[in-house]
Design a protein around this motif. Structure first.
Motif, PDB file in Angstrom:
ATOM      1  N   ALA A 141      68.713-108.024 -71.365  1.00 63.65           N
ATOM      2  CA  ALA A 141      68.205-107.067 -70.384  1.00 63.65           C
ATOM      3  C   ALA A 141      69.005-105.769 -70.392  1.00 63.65           C
ATOM      4  N   CYS A 142      70.281-105.831 -70.747  1.00 65.58           N
ATOM      5  CA  CYS A 142      71.096-104.616 -70.781  1.00 65.58           C
ATOM      6  C   CYS A 142      70.901-103.833 -72.077  1.00 65.58           C
ATOM      7  N   ARG A 143      70.388-104.475 -73.096  1.00 69.38           N
ATOM      8  CA  ARG A 143      70.150-103.758 -74.356  1.00 69.38           C
ATOM      9  C   ARG A 143      68.779-103.121 -74.380  1.00 69.38           C
ATOM     10  N   PHE A 144      67.798-103.757 -73.752  1.00 64.71           N
ATOM     11  CA  PHE A 144      66.424-103.274 -73.791  1.00 64.71           C
ATOM     12  C   PHE A 144      65.897-103.074 -72.370  1.00 64.71           C
ATOM     13  N   ASP A 145      64.786-102.376 -72.293  1.00 62.48           N
ATOM     14  CA  ASP A 145      64.124-102.118 -71.014  1.00 62.48           C
ATOM     15  C   ASP A 145      63.204-103.294 -70.712  1.00 62.48           C
ATOM     16  N   THR A 146      63.713-104.261 -69.979  1.00 61.73           N
ATOM     17  CA  THR A 146      62.944-105.448 -69.620  1.00 61.73           C
ATOM     18  C   THR A 146      62.796-105.505 -68.101  1.00 61.73           C
ATOM     19  N   ARG A 147      62.090-106.509 -67.634  1.00 62.98           N
ATOM     20  CA  ARG A 147      61.893-106.670 -66.197  1.00 62.98           C
ATOM     21  C   ARG A 147      63.131-107.213 -65.498  1.00 62.98           C
ATOM     22  N   ARG A 148      64.038-107.787 -66.261  1.00 64.75           N
ATOM     23  CA  ARG A 148      65.246-108.338 -65.657  1.00 64.75           C
ATOM     24  C   ARG A 148      66.246-107.219 -65.356  1.00 64.75           C
ATOM     25  N   PRO A 149      66.962-107.316 -64.239  1.00 63.97           N
ATOM     26  CA  PRO A 149      67.964-106.289 -63.923  1.00 63.97           C
ATOM     27  C   PRO A 149      69.200-106.434 -64.804  1.00 63.97           C
ATOM     28  N   CYS A 150      69.883-105.331 -65.004  1.00 68.02           N
ATOM     29  CA  CYS A 150      71.128-105.323 -65.763  1.00 68.02           C
ATOM     30  C   CYS A 150      72.238-104.828 -64.847  1.00 68.02           C
ATOM     31  N   PRO A 151      73.213-105.665 -64.513  1.00 68.14           N
ATOM     32  CA  PRO A 151      74.251-105.238 -63.567  1.00 68.14           C
ATOM     33  C   PRO A 151      75.183-104.170 -64.120  1.00 68.14           C
ATOM     34  N   THR A 152      75.252-104.022 -65.435  1.00 63.39           N
ATOM     35  CA  THR A 152      76.171-103.042 -66.019  1.00 63.39           C
ATOM     36  C   THR A 152      75.472-101.766 -66.487  1.00 63.39           C
ATOM     37  N   ARG A 153      74.160-101.684 -66.285  1.00 69.65           N
ATOM     38  CA  ARG A 153      73.462-100.467 -66.726  1.00 69.65           C
ATOM     39  C   ARG A 153      73.785 -99.319 -65.767  1.00 69.65           C
ATOM     40  N   PRO A 154      74.237 -98.184 -66.279  1.00 68.62           N
ATOM     41  CA  PRO A 154      74.532 -97.048 -65.389  1.00 68.62           C
ATOM     42  C   PRO A 154      73.251 -96.451 -64.826  1.00 68.62           C
ATOM     43  N   PRO A 155      73.334 -95.840 -63.651  1.00 71.58           N
ATOM     44  CA  PRO A 155      72.136 -95.204 -63.081  1.00 71.58           C
ATOM     45  C   PRO A 155      71.728 -93.972 -63.874  1.00 71.58           C
ATOM     46  N   LEU A 156      70.569 -93.448 -63.540  1.00 74.23           N
ATOM     47  CA  LEU A 156      70.118 -92.218 -64.192  1.00 74.23           C
ATOM     48  C   LEU A 156      71.123 -91.101 -63.956  1.00 74.23           C
TER      49      LEU A 156
ATOM     50  N   VAL B 106      69.968 -95.064 -75.051  1.00 74.50           N
ATOM     51  CA  VAL B 106      71.113 -95.974 -75.056  1.00 74.50           C
ATOM     52  C   VAL B 106      70.864 -97.190 -74.171  1.00 74.50           C
ATOM     53  N   HIS B 107      70.290 -96.981 -72.993  1.00 74.53           N
ATOM     54  CA  HIS B 107      70.219 -98.048 -71.991  1.00 74.53           C
ATOM     55  C   HIS B 107      68.806 -98.545 -71.691  1.00 74.53           C
ATOM     56  N   LEU B 108      67.775 -97.873 -72.154  1.00 78.01           N
ATOM     57  CA  LEU B 108      66.399 -98.262 -71.819  1.00 78.01           C
ATOM     58  C   LEU B 108      65.517 -98.276 -73.068  1.00 78.01           C
ATOM     59  N   ARG B 109      66.025 -98.852 -74.121  1.00 74.82           N
ATOM     60  CA  ARG B 109      65.238 -98.880 -75.357  1.00 74.82           C
ATOM     61  C   ARG B 109      64.097 -99.891 -75.232  1.00 74.82           C
ATOM     62  N   ALA B 110      62.974 -99.544 -75.818  1.00 72.47           N
ATOM     63  CA  ALA B 110      61.808-100.427 -75.769  1.00 72.47           C
ATOM     64  C   ALA B 110      62.015-101.630 -76.686  1.00 72.47           C
ATOM     65  N   LEU B 111      61.374-102.727 -76.325  1.00 67.80           N
ATOM     66  CA  LEU B 111      61.464-103.933 -77.146  1.00 67.80           C
ATOM     67  C   LEU B 111      60.806-103.689 -78.500  1.00 67.80           C
ATOM     68  N   PRO B 112      61.495-103.961 -79.598  1.00 63.34           N
ATOM     69  CA  PRO B 112      60.891-103.750 -80.913  1.00 63.34           C
ATOM     70  C   PRO B 112      59.988-104.920 -81.303  1.00 63.34           C
ATOM     71  N   ARG B 113      59.169-104.678 -82.285  1.00 63.61           N
ATOM     72  CA  ARG B 113      58.339-105.751 -82.835  1.00 63.61           C
ATOM     73  C   ARG B 113      59.185-106.576 -83.794  1.00 63.61           C
ATOM     74  N   VAL B 114      59.025-107.866 -83.713  1.00 66.03           N
ATOM     75  CA  VAL B 114      59.789-108.776 -84.566  1.00 66.03           C
ATOM     76  C   VAL B 114      58.840-109.430 -85.564  1.00 66.03           C
ATOM     77  N   PRO B 115      59.353-109.959 -86.666  1.00 63.59           N
ATOM     78  CA  PRO B 115      58.480-110.643 -87.631  1.00 63.59           C
ATOM     79  C   PRO B 115      57.716-111.804 -86.991  1.00 63.59           C
ATOM     80  N   SER B 116      56.553-112.058 -87.507  1.00 65.54           N
ATOM     81  CA  SER B 116      55.718-113.125 -86.943  1.00 65.54           C
ATOM     82  C   SER B 116      56.356-114.500 -87.094  1.00 65.54           C
TER      83      SER B 116
END
Length: 258
Positions: free
Chosen positions: A204-219, A74-84
């Motif tokens: 950043a809140c939808r995917f697992d990126t290097r940017r912090p997400c202020p609304t992402r719940p902790p583990l 829900v909170h740490l999905r990997a970035l998907p591949r997008v069309p070229s």
């Protein structure tokens, strides 16, 4: 002359030194057998402790893994591949719009708008992912005023792509193209800066990126309550294995030194 007992039976022969020494030998063999049995019992008990520790580590690790996967889905999905084509569209959208568009496109409301060739390429790329996304993108790119254009691009990413993981490719492509279009706008407009920050935060809140997400719940607490004991159990097993290996090495060295 042979001696006899009072009962008439022959008297037993006197004990020799070797026969008198036999009982201590038998006693030594019994002690060695007892020591071997105790050693075997100790090894079996140690094996049972290792098996119990391994079962504990595996069971707790499995619980922690399932809890983490549910959180990450829900909170740490990997970035998907997008069309070229998204990369080419980003390059075109970064250029400031200096002329009126000539390529007709329909918006989500059914209105016909005219886009530049670069904007039209971006809409055609979005059409490969989702028709509704492409129509909303056409409406956002048709806005000429920087503040209104920034607001429509932010709305595109925030509200026009469902949160369902099935739309992750569309969400990632929308963010990449919307952020590129914002770079073509004057950065001294407050609405443009606010829209860019909102885009980055939402992504950043939808995917697992290097940017912090202020609304992402902790583990979840379950991950810590089961993951930490599982890790400690694995460390204990590692220590037992190292100790057993060191003991075998010492015995092998002692045998070679005899």
């Amino acid at each position: 002359m042979s001696s006899r007992e009072p009962s008439g039976e022959p008297a037993p022969a006197p004990e020799t030194g070797e026969e008198r020494a036999a009982p201590p030998a038998r006693a030594g063999a019994g002690e060695r057998a007892g020591a071997g049995e105790r050693a075997g019992a100790g090894e079996r008990a140690g094996a049972r402790r290792v098996a119990a520790l391994l079962a504990l580590a595996l069971s707790l690790g499995a619980i922690a893994g399932v809890a983490y996967q549910r959180h990450a889905a829900v909170h740490l999905r990997a970035l998907p591949r997008v069309p070229s084509c998204v990369r080419g569209a980003r390059v075109a959208l970064r250029k400031p719009v200096a002329v009126s568009g000539t390529e007709p496109r329909q918006t989500a409301s059914g209105e016909t708008v005219y886009l530049t060739p670069g904007e039209d390429r971006a809409v055609a790329c979005a059409l490969q992912l989702d028709e509704a996304l492409a129509r909303h993108l056409a409406g956002a790119l048709a806005e000429q005023a920087p503040a209104q254009r920034a607001a429509r691009l932010s709305e595109l990413v925030r509200d026009r792509v469902p949160a369902d993981p099935a739309y992750d490719r569309a969400a990632s492509a929308a963010y990449m193209m919307a952020s590129a279009a914002l770079r073509g706008l004057p950065d001294d407009v407050p609405e443009v800066r606010a829209a860019a920050e909102e885009l980055d935060r939402h992504h950043a809140c939808r995917f697992d990126t290097r940017r912090p997400c202020p609304t992402r719940p902790p583990l979840p607490a379950l991950v810590w309550l089961t993951g930490v004991p599982a890790a400690l159990s694995l460390l204990g097993l590692l220590w037992i294995g190292l100790a057993a290996s060191a003991a075998r090495t010492r015995r092998w060295t002692a045998r070679r030194g005899r």
